[in-house]
Scaffold this motif. Structure first.
Motif, PDB file in Angstrom:
ATOM      1  N   ILE A 300       0.837  -1.199   0.000  1.00 16.47           N
ATOM      2  CA  ILE A 300       0.000   0.000   0.000  1.00 16.47           C
ATOM      3  C   ILE A 300       0.874   1.252   0.000  1.00 16.47           C
ATOM      4  CG2 ILE A 300      -1.921  -1.127   1.189  1.00 16.47           C
ATOM      5  CD1 ILE A 300      -0.951   0.232   3.775  1.00 16.47           C
ATOM      6  N   GLY A 301       0.362   2.294  -0.602  1.00 20.41           N
ATOM      7  CA  GLY A 301       1.039   3.585  -0.592  1.00 20.41           C
ATOM      8  C   GLY A 301       2.373   3.585  -1.326  1.00 20.41           C
ATOM      9  N   MET A 483      -9.747   4.251   2.171  1.00 19.54           N
ATOM     10  CA  MET A 483     -10.540   3.075   1.823  1.00 19.54           C
ATOM     11  C   MET A 483      -9.799   2.196   0.826  1.00 19.54           C
ATOM     12  SD  MET A 483     -13.263   1.350   2.360  1.00 19.54           S
ATOM     13  CE  MET A 483     -14.400   2.504   3.153  1.00 19.54           C
ATOM     14  N   GLU A 484      -9.068   2.827  -0.085  1.00 19.33           N
ATOM     15  CA  GLU A 484      -8.304   2.068  -1.077  1.00 19.33           C
ATOM     16  C   GLU A 484      -7.211   1.225  -0.404  1.00 19.33           C
ATOM     17  OE1 GLU A 484      -5.373   2.845  -4.958  1.00 19.33           O
ATOM     18  OE2 GLU A 484      -6.373   4.523  -3.952  1.00 19.33           O
ATOM     19  N   GLU A 485      -6.511   1.802   0.550  1.00 19.56           N
ATOM     20  CA  GLU A 485      -5.452   1.079   1.258  1.00 19.56           C
ATOM     21  C   GLU A 485      -6.020  -0.067   2.086  1.00 19.56           C
ATOM     22  OE1 GLU A 485      -2.291   4.801   1.898  1.00 19.56           O
ATOM     23  OE2 GLU A 485      -3.907   4.450   3.336  1.00 19.56           O
ATOM     24  N   SER A 486      -7.127   0.185   2.764  1.00 15.82           N
ATOM     25  CA  SER A 486      -7.766  -0.849   3.578  1.00 15.82           C
ATOM     26  C   SER A 486      -8.231  -2.008   2.713  1.00 15.82           C
ATOM     27  CB  SER A 486      -8.946  -0.266   4.363  1.00 15.82           C
ATOM     28  OG  SER A 486      -8.509   0.691   5.290  1.00 15.82           O
ATOM     29  N   ASN A 487      -8.831  -1.680   1.581  1.00 15.57           N
ATOM     30  CA  ASN A 487      -9.316  -2.728   0.673  1.00 15.57           C
ATOM     31  C   ASN A 487      -8.164  -3.573   0.137  1.00 15.57           C
ATOM     32  OD1 ASN A 487     -12.086  -2.267   0.824  1.00 15.57           O
ATOM     33  ND2 ASN A 487     -12.026  -0.645  -0.735  1.00 15.57           N
ATOM     34  N   GLU A 488      -7.039  -2.928  -0.167  1.00 14.23           N
ATOM     35  CA  GLU A 488      -5.901  -3.649  -0.722  1.00 14.23           C
ATOM     36  C   GLU A 488      -5.328  -4.631   0.306  1.00 14.23           C
ATOM     37  OE1 GLU A 488      -3.183  -4.822  -3.645  1.00 14.23           O
ATOM     38  OE2 GLU A 488      -5.039  -3.643  -3.753  1.00 14.23           O
ATOM     39  N   ILE A 489      -5.188  -4.190   1.536  1.00 12.20           N
ATOM     40  CA  ILE A 489      -4.676  -5.076   2.585  1.00 12.20           C
ATOM     41  C   ILE A 489      -5.630  -6.243   2.808  1.00 12.20           C
ATOM     42  CG2 ILE A 489      -4.328  -5.249   5.085  1.00 12.20           C
ATOM     43  CD1 ILE A 489      -2.808  -2.754   5.042  1.00 12.20           C
ATOM     44  N   ASN A 490      -6.912  -5.934   2.901  1.00 10.15           N
ATOM     45  CA  ASN A 490      -7.902  -6.984   3.152  1.00 10.15           C
ATOM     46  C   ASN A 490      -7.941  -7.986   2.009  1.00 10.15           C
ATOM     47  OD1 ASN A 490     -10.106  -7.979   4.888  1.00 10.15           O
ATOM     48  ND2 ASN A 490     -11.388  -7.524   3.102  1.00 10.15           N
ATOM     49  N   LYS A 491      -7.800  -7.497   0.783  1.00  9.52           N
ATOM     50  CA  LYS A 491      -7.833  -8.353  -0.397  1.00  9.52           C
ATOM     51  C   LYS A 491      -6.626  -9.301  -0.413  1.00  9.52           C
ATOM     52  CE  LYS A 491      -7.532  -7.938  -5.472  1.00  9.52           C
ATOM     53  NZ  LYS A 491      -6.124  -8.325  -5.634  1.00  9.52           N
ATOM     54  N   LEU A 492      -5.428  -8.765  -0.201  1.00 14.52           N
ATOM     55  CA  LEU A 492      -4.225  -9.592  -0.218  1.00 14.52           C
ATOM     56  C   LEU A 492      -4.224 -10.597   0.935  1.00 14.52           C
ATOM     57  CD1 LEU A 492      -1.478  -6.972  -1.138  1.00 14.52           C
ATOM     58  CD2 LEU A 492      -2.251  -8.884  -2.534  1.00 14.52           C
ATOM     59  N   ALA A 493      -4.695 -10.170   2.093  1.00 20.36           N
ATOM     60  CA  ALA A 493      -4.752 -11.076   3.239  1.00 20.36           C
ATOM     61  C   ALA A 493      -5.694 -12.237   2.969  1.00 20.36           C
ATOM     62  CB  ALA A 493      -5.185 -10.314   4.494  1.00 20.36           C
ATOM     63  N   THR A 494      -6.855 -11.941   2.429  1.00 22.56           N
ATOM     64  CA  THR A 494      -7.847 -12.985   2.138  1.00 22.56           C
ATOM     65  C   THR A 494      -7.325 -13.954   1.091  1.00 22.56           C
ATOM     66  OG1 THR A 494      -9.638 -11.437   2.662  1.00 22.56           O
ATOM     67  CG2 THR A 494     -10.221 -13.407   1.382  1.00 22.56           C
ATOM     68  N   GLY A 497      -4.571 -16.389   2.677  1.00 22.30           N
ATOM     69  CA  GLY A 497      -4.827 -17.120   3.914  1.00 22.30           C
ATOM     70  C   GLY A 497      -4.304 -16.441   5.158  1.00 22.30           C
ATOM     71  N   ILE A 498      -4.203 -15.115   5.121  1.00 24.24           N
ATOM     72  CA  ILE A 498      -3.715 -14.339   6.263  1.00 24.24           C
ATOM     73  C   ILE A 498      -4.916 -13.803   7.030  1.00 24.24           C
ATOM     74  CG2 ILE A 498      -2.391 -12.300   6.959  1.00 24.24           C
ATOM     75  CD1 ILE A 498      -0.734 -12.717   4.359  1.00 24.24           C
ATOM     76  N   LEU A 499      -4.879 -13.938   8.354  1.00 23.47           N
ATOM     77  CA  LEU A 499      -5.988 -13.511   9.197  1.00 23.47           C
ATOM     78  C   LEU A 499      -6.035 -11.993   9.308  1.00 23.47           C
ATOM     79  CD1 LEU A 499      -8.266 -14.175  11.288  1.00 23.47           C
ATOM     80  CD2 LEU A 499      -6.473 -14.154  13.040  1.00 23.47           C
ATOM     81  N   THR A 500      -7.203 -11.419   9.030  1.00 22.55           N
ATOM     82  CA  THR A 500      -7.420  -9.993   9.250  1.00 22.55           C
ATOM     83  C   THR A 500      -7.978  -9.807  10.651  1.00 22.55           C
ATOM     84  OG1 THR A 500      -7.896  -9.622   6.897  1.00 22.55           O
ATOM     85  CG2 THR A 500      -8.665  -7.956   8.449  1.00 22.55           C
ATOM     86  N   ILE A 501      -7.216  -9.150  11.502  1.00 22.23           N
ATOM     87  CA  ILE A 501      -7.653  -8.917  12.881  1.00 22.23           C
ATOM     88  C   ILE A 501      -8.396  -7.592  12.983  1.00 22.23           C
ATOM     89  CG2 ILE A 501      -6.864  -8.590  15.264  1.00 22.23           C
ATOM     90  CD1 ILE A 501      -4.450 -10.348  14.575  1.00 22.23           C
ATOM     91  N   PHE A 502      -7.838  -6.554  12.364  1.00 20.93           N
ATOM     92  CA  PHE A 502      -8.512  -5.265  12.301  1.00 20.93           C
ATOM     93  C   PHE A 502      -7.950  -4.475  11.129  1.00 20.93           C
ATOM     94  CE2 PHE A 502      -9.177  -0.783  13.113  1.00 20.93           C
ATOM     95  CZ  PHE A 502     -10.470  -0.741  13.618  1.00 20.93           C
ATOM     96  N   VAL A 503      -8.843  -4.034  10.238  1.00 24.30           N
ATOM     97  CA  VAL A 503      -8.478  -3.140   9.140  1.00 24.30           C
ATOM     98  C   VAL A 503      -9.529  -2.038   9.096  1.00 24.30           C
ATOM     99  CG1 VAL A 503      -8.120  -2.886   6.666  1.00 24.30           C
ATOM    100  CG2 VAL A 503      -7.356  -4.963   7.816  1.00 24.30           C
ATOM    101  N   PRO A 504      -9.123  -0.781   9.243  1.00 25.28           N
ATOM    102  CA  PRO A 504     -10.097   0.313   9.310  1.00 25.28           C
ATOM    103  C   PRO A 504     -11.067   0.305   8.135  1.00 25.28           C
ATOM    104  CG  PRO A 504      -7.885   1.127   9.737  1.00 25.28           C
ATOM    105  CD  PRO A 504      -7.737  -0.298   9.275  1.00 25.28           C
ATOM    106  N   ASN A 505     -12.329   0.533   8.433  1.00 24.95           N
ATOM    107  CA  ASN A 505     -13.395   0.710   7.437  1.00 24.95           C
ATOM    108  C   ASN A 505     -13.789  -0.575   6.720  1.00 24.95           C
ATOM    109  OD1 ASN A 505     -13.177   3.592   7.870  1.00 24.95           O
ATOM    110  ND2 ASN A 505     -11.388   3.552   6.502  1.00 24.95           N
ATOM    111  N   VAL A 506     -12.995  -1.627   6.865  1.00 23.35           N
ATOM    112  CA  VAL A 506     -13.252  -2.861   6.119  1.00 23.35           C
ATOM    113  C   VAL A 506     -13.587  -4.029   7.045  1.00 23.35           C
ATOM    114  CG1 VAL A 506     -12.267  -4.569   4.537  1.00 23.35           C
ATOM    115  CG2 VAL A 506     -11.792  -2.144   4.203  1.00 23.35           C
TER     116      VAL A 506
END
Length: 769
Positions: A300-301, A483-494, A497-506
């Motif tokens: 991201i970024g 929102m773009e950064e949060s979505n990118e992290i959540n997408k790559l984690a999913t 197979g990486i657990l998302t514990i907390f991602v703002p807005n997502v």
């Protein structure tokens, strides 16, 4: 007793060589035990080993009481043979202890290691105490060469370990301590034995490098210990091979090749691991790393300019390259890890010599403080800072994870920059989060908005019916996540197979959801854990202390030392009515260490490396104390009747230091290293000058009182309470910080200043007599 100039010279030389060798041995013991055990037990064993100094002094007292040695027999020169015999014994003890530790290092028996470590200190304590007893008239000069020897030893040990390795260092210190046996004895048999032993040691030093290297590489503490990485790999059916080994003052560094042809492991002290990946040098072939959790902060970024702290085997450089970084600064405190990566440049694509990469061998926090550069990303992956140093537990932490460090990192970010911490597990993960929460809050961000600046992710596995976090990662930004950064992290984690514990807005769940909704305060978050996650500070940088309070191992050591001292000295105190003398020397031992240990720690960040602080601050303090001991009997320091001036000066100077040290550090932090070293040495030498006076003054007074037979016990009291003071200083620094611990040390010296007269069997020896 009339002491000729020749006799005085021989005695002073003997003390000097013994002091140098014993200091070297203490550090060697710490380093070799660090490669075998965890650092908690290293501190336990070395503390109890140094306790042997007191045991040796008690033995000397009992033998003197029964008239079983003749150190006062100057005319017969029997004392020369006695010192020669003891120096040979000490040399043999160094070698035999090392060999036994080498061959028994596959065991985890703390008792065995205590026994092996303590023997040499018992002999050293015996030697010290009888010399101070027999020559009380020159106690100031004896103390001078004793501390000068220790101060030189603190500098020599760094050179020896870095340049010659472990085995040659042990041989060298065994040669140093045997010198009195070569110049003193009258008996030809003793001199002959000394020269034979010298010949054997020199032969060992001259062995071809490949033989020495082979012995060090196959150290059983690494190869036979299932609790270490090599032994664990072997236990799991793999075929590990150590292909690189190097001892230095900071660690034992190994490169282990195993069944995975695409990776090797760089280990520090056998267990702090960092991967070294196979790389052909082509950035286009790094796509496979984009599925790993370490890559997500680079996803991201902007990532053009990256600072990597604690690069270990160099794998972080690969993630940075995969993330598009064109300007990569890699900082690693263990220079042997850098050497190891460079030694396998063909395997790792010569990553440290790429045009995009600059490598620095120093402490990451200090690098950030002195650098004027700013970065898009500061990345810290599995930074292991609890490697044992020469002073043991008290110097086992540095300043990489404190609140002040977090502020330094945030101040070094470009606009919309980020910090990423890849942790070992749930404990350090939770503490990093708490540190970030409090730091951001103190920077003026409302608590309920802070979760918008942080993302939490982790690898997971299922063990024993529960979920376990692996390499949990905290990403902290200096601007809220878009929102773009949060979505990118959540997408790559999913996807990976990486657990998302907390991602703002997502994905907003767990404690951070409550914090964001205003339903949980920072204190409530901290108290929700069974472990201690209170943020570390520069005054209390014990990040790896997860105990709510003081670690049990420290309290155990402290209790054992106090009980042991009580059992050892109480009968003597009662029988000889020596309460005043024992209290005086006991306070000196504790007070010295309660100032020395925090003082060294305070200089780590200023000098940029724990080894530099340990070396130069300790050397300056010891040399200053030695000079003070030399002048301790001058009338100018002993003529006041209201109080003892040198002890009062120690307290006064420490108060000044506590009030001005931060200002001095801030105003001179941009100076060259040599200038900062000189400033540090001068500051501690001034203090050390007065700290070195009370001990020889007390020894001299005892001698003048006609009760010098108790000197060995007083020497032992001082040595043992020094160990107690070291442990107590660490306990206090964990509870009230280094400033608080030094303040207690100041109080101790104020108490010492009231000992303006010392009573011996209803007689009083005045200081100005």
């Amino acid at each position: 007793m009339v002491i000729t100039k020749k006799v005085k010279t021989f005695i002073l030389l003997s003390i000097f060589f013994i002091s140098v060798s014993l200091f070297l041995y203490q550090v060697i013991l710490t380093r070799i035990y660090s490669a075998i055990l965890s650092y908690h037990y290293v501190f336990l064993i070395t503390s109890l080993a140094v306790f042997g100094l007191g045991i040796g002094s008690i033995i000397a007292y009992l033998l003197r009481k029964n008239k079983r040695y003749a150190f006062d027999a100057i005319k017969t020169e029997a004392w020369k043979d006695s010192i020669g015999m003891l120096s040979i014994s000490l040399s043999l003890s160094f070698i035999s202890s090392f060999l036994l530790i080498y061959f028994l290092s596959f065991t985890n028996s703390v008792i065995i290691y205590i026994f092996l470590g303590i023997a040499s200190f018992i002999i050293g304590g015996f030697l010290y105490s009888i010399l101070f007893t027999s020559f009380t008239d020159i106690s100031g000069k004896l103390y001078f060469v004793d501390l000068i020897g220790s101060g030189i030893g603190s500098m020599v040990i760094i050179l020896l370990l870095n340049q010659t390795g472990m085995i040659r260092t042990v041989l060298t210190l065994s040669i140093i301590v045997i010198i009195p046996a070569l110049i003193l004895p009258s008996l030809k048999k003793l001199k002959t034995a000394g020269f034979i032993l010298l010949f054997i040691m020199i032969t060992g030093l001259l062995l071809p490098g490949q033989y020495i290297y082979s012995i060090e590489k196959n150290f059983m503490g690494i190869t036979k210990n299932e609790h270490k990485t090599y032994g664990n790999l072997k236990r799991n059916g793999m075929s590990p091979e150590i292909v690189y080994t190097k001892w230095n003052e900071f660690s034992r560094t190994d490169v282990i090749k195993y069944d995975d042809e695409d990776s090797m492991v760089v280990t520090i002290d056998g267990s702090a691991n960092a991967p070294m990946h196979k790389f052909d040098g082509n950035v286009e072939n790094l796509e496979k790393y984009k599925s790993e959790i370490s890559y997500l902060p680079f996803a991201i970024g902007e990532n053009n300019k990256t600072l990597l702290i604690g690069t270990g085997g160099g794998s972080d450089v690969l993630y940075a390259l995969a993330g598009g970084s064109q300007d990569i600064t890699a900082v690693e405190i263990n220079t042997s890890s850098i050497d190891a990566v460079k030694a396998f440049s063909e395997f790792n694509g010569n990553i440290y010599n790429r045009p995009e990469v600059k490598v620095f061998g120093e402490d990451g926090r200090n690098f950030v403080r002195k650098s004027k550069e700013t970065y898009d990303l500061i990345f810290m992956s599995l930074v292991m800072t609890n490697t044992t140093q020469g002073m043991g537990y008290s110097l086992s932490e540095n300043y990489i994870y404190t609140m002040e460090a977090m502020n330094d990192y945030l101040d070094s970010l470009n606009n919309n920059g980020k910090i990423a911490f890849l942790a070992h597990g749930i404990n350090d993960f939770s503490k990093i989060i708490a540190t970030a929460l409090q730091t951001l809050s103190e920077r003026g961000i409302p608590m309920n908005e802070i979760p918008n600046y942080m993302a939490l992710i982790s690898n997971v596995s299922v063990r024993h019916g529960g979920v376990e976090l692996h390499s949990p990662t905290v990403i902290i930004k200096n601007k809220p996540f878009s929102m773009e950064e949060s979505n990118e992290i959540n997408k790559l984690a999913t996807e990976n197979g990486i657990l998302t514990i907390f991602v703002p807005n997502v994905y907003e769940e767990g404690p951070f959801k409550k914090i964001k909704q205003g339903q949980m305060s920072l204190n409530e978050y901290i108290e929700s854990f069974e472990i201690n996650v209170i943020p570390a500070t520069d005054d209390k940088p014990y990040f790896y202390n997860y105990y709510k309070g003081v670690p049990g191992i420290l309290l155990f050591i402290l209790i054992i030392l106090i009980i042991g001292s009580f059992v050892m000295f109480t009968p003597f105190v009662i029988k000889n009515r020596a309460t005043t003398q024992t209290t005086y020397f006991g306070l000196l031992g504790m007070g010295f260490m309660m100032i020395e240990v925090p003082l060294i720690q305070k200089f780590i960040l200023y000098l940029g490396h724990p080894t530099l602080a340990f070396t130069f601050v300790l050397a300056g303090l010891l040399v200053g104390s030695g000079i003070g001991g030399y002048f301790s009997h001058k009338i100018i320091f002993n003529k006041l009747k209201a109080f003892y001036l040198p002890a009062a000066m120690v307290a006064f100077i420490n108060i000044i230091l506590l009030l001005t040290l931060n200002l001095i550090f801030e105003s001179t932090s941009n100076l060259a290293l040599i200038a900062r070293v000189l400033i540090a040495v001068i500051l501690v030498m001034i203090q050390g000058f007065f700290m070195g006076m009370p001990f020889p003054r007390g020894i001299k007074l005892i001698g003048e009182s006609g009760k010098k037979e108790i000197v060995p016990v007083m020497w032992g009291v001082n040595g043992i309470t020094s160990v107690i003071g070291s442990v107590l200083s660490t306990v206090l620094s964990m509870l009230i910080g280094f400033t608080g611990a030094m303040t207690v040390g100041i109080v101790v010296y104020v108490l010492v200043s009231f000992f303006n007269e010392v009573k011996f069997d209803n007689k009083t020896a005045m200081i100005n007599s």
